[in-house]
Write a protein that holds these residues in place. Structure first.
Motif, PDB file in Angstrom:
ATOM      1  N   UNK A  54     -43.119-100.707 -39.050  1.00  0.00           N
ATOM      2  CA  UNK A  54     -43.428-101.494 -40.252  1.00  0.00           C
ATOM      3  C   UNK A  54     -44.057-102.825 -39.868  1.00  0.00           C
ATOM      4  N   UNK A  55     -43.650-103.407 -38.748  1.00  0.00           N
ATOM      5  CA  UNK A  55     -44.263-104.652 -38.279  1.00  0.00           C
ATOM      6  C   UNK A  55     -45.739-104.438 -37.949  1.00  0.00           C
ATOM      7  N   UNK A  56     -46.073-103.285 -37.373  1.00  0.00           N
ATOM      8  CA  UNK A  56     -47.480-102.966 -37.092  1.00  0.00           C
ATOM      9  C   UNK A  56     -48.268-102.917 -38.392  1.00  0.00           C
ATOM     10  N   UNK A  57     -47.732-102.232 -39.394  1.00  0.00           N
ATOM     11  CA  UNK A  57     -48.409-102.124 -40.687  1.00  0.00           C
ATOM     12  C   UNK A  57     -48.583-103.509 -41.303  1.00  0.00           C
ATOM     13  N   UNK A  58     -47.560-104.346 -41.218  1.00  0.00           N
ATOM     14  CA  UNK A  58     -47.616-105.698 -41.796  1.00  0.00           C
ATOM     15  C   UNK A  58     -48.673-106.570 -41.129  1.00  0.00           C
ATOM     16  N   UNK A  59     -49.068-106.243 -39.910  1.00  0.00           N
ATOM     17  CA  UNK A  59     -50.117-107.007 -39.231  1.00  0.00           C
ATOM     18  C   UNK A  59     -51.509-106.684 -39.780  1.00  0.00           C
ATOM     19  N   UNK A  60     -51.642-105.558 -40.497  1.00  0.00           N
ATOM     20  CA  UNK A  60     -52.946-105.116 -40.998  1.00  0.00           C
ATOM     21  C   UNK A  60     -52.989-105.078 -42.528  1.00  0.00           C
TER      22      UNK A  60
END
Length: 182
Positions: free
Chosen positions: A34-40
């Motif tokens: 989810x942190x990866x998604x939040x970066x984009x």
């Protein structure tokens, strides 16, 4: 709690997806957090829903996300912070659907899907090894929905990841006196 640093391997496919460049998309990285998604994407963690994925009916949490070109946003499906699928409707792709379908080639299968309560024949184009499913309306050459996931077998896609889009008609409501409501 401090958010984890986004994974460089996860960011590239997420950027392609957010940019709606599906010609080059080869699936989400495993794992994608989810942190990866939040970066984009603009990920809203303040509320989440829950649904079931695949024929195995896996209970899975989903979160809302937004990005340019995603008119209705996207749902990010995750188990314990690990993303398993991202789906979105009304996505404005960077190229016309016929051109994209030509570039992607023949899907591994075309499944029947649902638009509300109506079954639509062979409009779910599954590219499981690419981690991509397109729900299409060939009559007007538009994409109705996209789903992105880590590359998988067709069997795993159907068992663990496939969206159940069928809406069920509920019986008409009855009022307090047992009579039908208008």
């Amino acid at each position: 709690m401090q958010a984890a640093r986004p994974s460089d391997l996860a960011l590239s496919p997420l950027r392609l997806l957010a940019g709606r460049d599906l010609r080059s998309f080869a699936g989400l990285a495993h794992p994608t957090s989810l942190d990866d998604v939040a970066a984009v994407f603009d990920l809203d963690r303040s509320w989440h829903g829950q649904g079931a994925l695949g024929s195995a009916r896996h209970r899975t949490d989903w979160f809302n996300a937004a990005a340019a070109g995603f008119a209705r946003g996207a749902r990010v499906w995750a188990n314990d912070g690990t993303v398993v699928l991202i789906d979105a409707t009304d996505v404005v792709l960077v190229e016309p659907l016929p051109s994209l379908l030509d570039a992607l080639g023949e899907p591994e299968t075309r499944l029947n899907s649902f638009q509300g309560t109506f079954e639509v024949e062979a409009n779910e184009y599954v590219y499981a090894r690419r981690g991509l499913t397109l729900y299409v309306n060939r009559a007007v050459d538009t994409t109705l929905r996209i789903a992105a996931f880590a590359p998988s077998s067709l069997e795993r896609y159907q068992r663990d990841l496939r969206l159940d889009l069928q809406m069920k008609r509920l019986p008409r409501s009855r009022g307090p006196s047992g009579g039908r409501l208008p």
